[in-house]
Design a protein around this motif. Structure first.
Motif, short mmCIF file in Angstrom:
data_model
loop_
_atom_site.label_atom_id
_atom_site.label_comp_id
_atom_site.label_asym_id
_atom_site.label_seq_id
_atom_site.Cartn_x
_atom_site.Cartn_y
_atom_site.Cartn_z
N VAL A 261 0.85 -1.27 -0.01
CA VAL A 261 -0.18 0.02 0.13
C VAL A 261 0.91 1.24 0.12
O VAL A 261 1.92 1.10 0.21
CB VAL A 261 -1.09 0.08 1.36
N ASP B 148 -8.03 -5.65 5.54
CA ASP B 148 -8.14 -5.43 4.11
C ASP B 148 -6.56 -4.89 3.85
O ASP B 148 -6.28 -3.63 4.26
CB ASP B 148 -9.29 -4.41 3.94
N TYR B 149 -6.03 -5.74 3.12
CA TYR B 149 -4.68 -5.17 2.78
C TYR B 149 -4.49 -4.25 1.48
O TYR B 149 -3.41 -4.08 1.00
CB TYR B 149 -3.46 -6.56 2.68
N THR B 150 -5.72 -3.62 1.28
CA THR B 150 -5.61 -2.28 0.25
C THR B 150 -5.97 -1.07 1.33
O THR B 150 -5.97 -0.11 0.62
CB THR B 150 -6.68 -2.61 -0.64
N ASP B 151 -6.23 -1.26 2.44
CA ASP B 151 -6.69 -0.18 3.38
C ASP B 151 -5.55 0.10 4.15
O ASP B 151 -5.29 -0.27 5.32
CB ASP B 151 -7.92 -0.67 4.13
N ARG B 152 -4.93 1.34 3.75
CA ARG B 152 -3.71 1.66 4.50
C ARG B 152 -3.57 2.11 5.99
O ARG B 152 -3.02 1.75 6.47
CB ARG B 152 -2.84 2.57 3.80
N ARG C 259 -16.25 -5.81 -0.30
CA ARG C 259 -15.12 -5.82 0.87
C ARG C 259 -15.63 -5.74 1.96
O ARG C 259 -15.09 -4.97 2.98
CB ARG C 259 -13.98 -4.82 0.51
#
Ligand code: UT7
Length: 333
Positions: free
Chosen positions: A30, A152-156, A214
């Motif tokens: 991210v 959620d490894y897209t939510d920094r 998500r």
């Protein structure tokens, strides 16, 4: 004379998985950087349970096996096992159920307790009450979360704080003035909006749409939670000290939930404690939700002495928060 039974912690066990997720790893996943994460949270790396087919129960089992070995007991001697977690292996049966089976704790009953980051504290209060009732002699209280399953490894803003781990303590009765002495525990459901999982419960069952949106990940409004956490954890810890006439010099250790180093510092300041009296391992393990407090006890066990006054404090999703005063019951050889 009617002597009150206290619930003493008589052994500690812990487990963190071997795989590390470092700030440098997150930089590749991210838009973030090591400096931001360290200065805003105090975290450098976390442990992640990567092995396929492994779940929260698989981290609890070695933790409980360790405490049984230390205490010299067999899992069949456990009367009850409580698991504080928000990442159970599955919705049902309970993780406690699965752990007892994997351990061979065939004489135990148990249940899961959902109180997010306060899960271990709430479970400890419950376990202590079972011991104090006189009905049970050996209660195991666990705090464990596989947060990597719901992060959620897209939510920094969220993925940088969480990690996986498990810790457990054994409670046994004592007539001495030792063990769980007092607690103040609180909930406020109006805080649920700031930290929750949107789908997968009876309100919004899983569907293709919830997956696409998500909605099966932890949703957190970090700043709002931070504001309540700083005040909630510090206030309740100070209140517990006042209620029991404990001064800063009486306290040997603060064991705070490890969500953010800035929240820990604010709590210690409010209690008048220097950093040398505060257990902090957030830099290596991140926020393991219900596991943070027992993992600290596990790591610091060798430094604890019989009679030490210890304050455990947490704040988390729900909102849930609280503080527990424990008088440590043994010296580690
Ligand atoms: O476990 C129990 C419950 N949880 C907690 O107690 C957690 C409480 N909250 C926190 O610890 C903090 O709120 C976080 C660590 C989650 C976030 O830190 P923050 O200081 O509150 O950051 P923020 O969300 O207010 O964001 C500040 C800035 C924003 O940029 P702009 O809008 O000012 O330009 C974010 O977009 O930092 C940005 N940001 C990031 N930058 C680099 C957010 N996340 C990151 C990131 N890397 N990972």
């Amino acid at each position: 004379m009617n002597t009150k039974i206290h619930a003493a912690i008589t052994a500690v066990g812990g487990y963190v998985p071997p795989d590390k997720l470092t700030n440098q790893d997150l930089e590749k996943m991210v838009e973030t950087n090591d400096e931001w994460i360290r200065t805003r949270t105090g975290i450098t790396e976390r442990r992640i349970l990567k092995e396929p087919g492994k779940a929260t129960s698989d981290m609890i089992v070695p933790a409980v096996q360790e405490l049984c070995k230390k205490r010299g007991i067999d899992p069949t001697e456990i009367d009850c096992l409580i698991v504080g977690t928000v990442t159970p292996d599955m919705v049902f049966p309970s993780t406690a159920n699965l752990v007892c089976h994997k351990l061979g704790a065939t004489n135990a009953w148990g249940y899961d307790l959902s109180a997010a980051c306060s899960g271990f504290l709430f479970a400890l209060a419950q376990g202590a009450a079972l011991i104090e009732s006189g009905r049970y002699k050996k209660v195991v209280v666990c705090g464990a979360d596989k947060m990597s399953a719901i992060v959620d490894y897209t939510d920094r803003a969220t993925c940088i704080i969480f990690g996986d781990g498990a810790g457990a303590v054994l409670l046994e009765p004592t007539a001495a003035q030792l063990g769980v002495m007092d607690s103040i525990l609180r909930t406020d459901g109006s805080g649920g909006q700031y930290l929750h999982m949107k789908a997968g419960g009876s309100l919004k069952p899983a569907s293709a749409e919830t997956v696409a949106n998500r909605e099966h990940f932890a949703y957190q409004e970090g700043q709002a939670v931070f504001k309540f956490a700083v005040k909630g954890m510090a206030d309740v810890s100070a209140e517990l000290m006042e209620k029991n006439n404990l001064k800063a010099e009486d306290i040997s250790w603060l064991v705070p939930h490890q969500a953010n180093l800035r929240i820990i510092d604010a709590t210690a300041n409010r209690m008048g404690l220097g950093t040398e009296k505060v257990m902090i391992n957030i830099e290596r393990f991140g926020n393991t939700t219900a596991a943070t407090i027992p993992l600290c006890l596990w790591e610091w066990e060798n430094q604890l002495k019989k009679g030490d006054n210890i304050i455990l404090a947490a704040f988390g999703g729900g909102f849930t928060w609280g503080a527990i005063w424990v008088k440590w019951a043994y010296d580690t050889k």
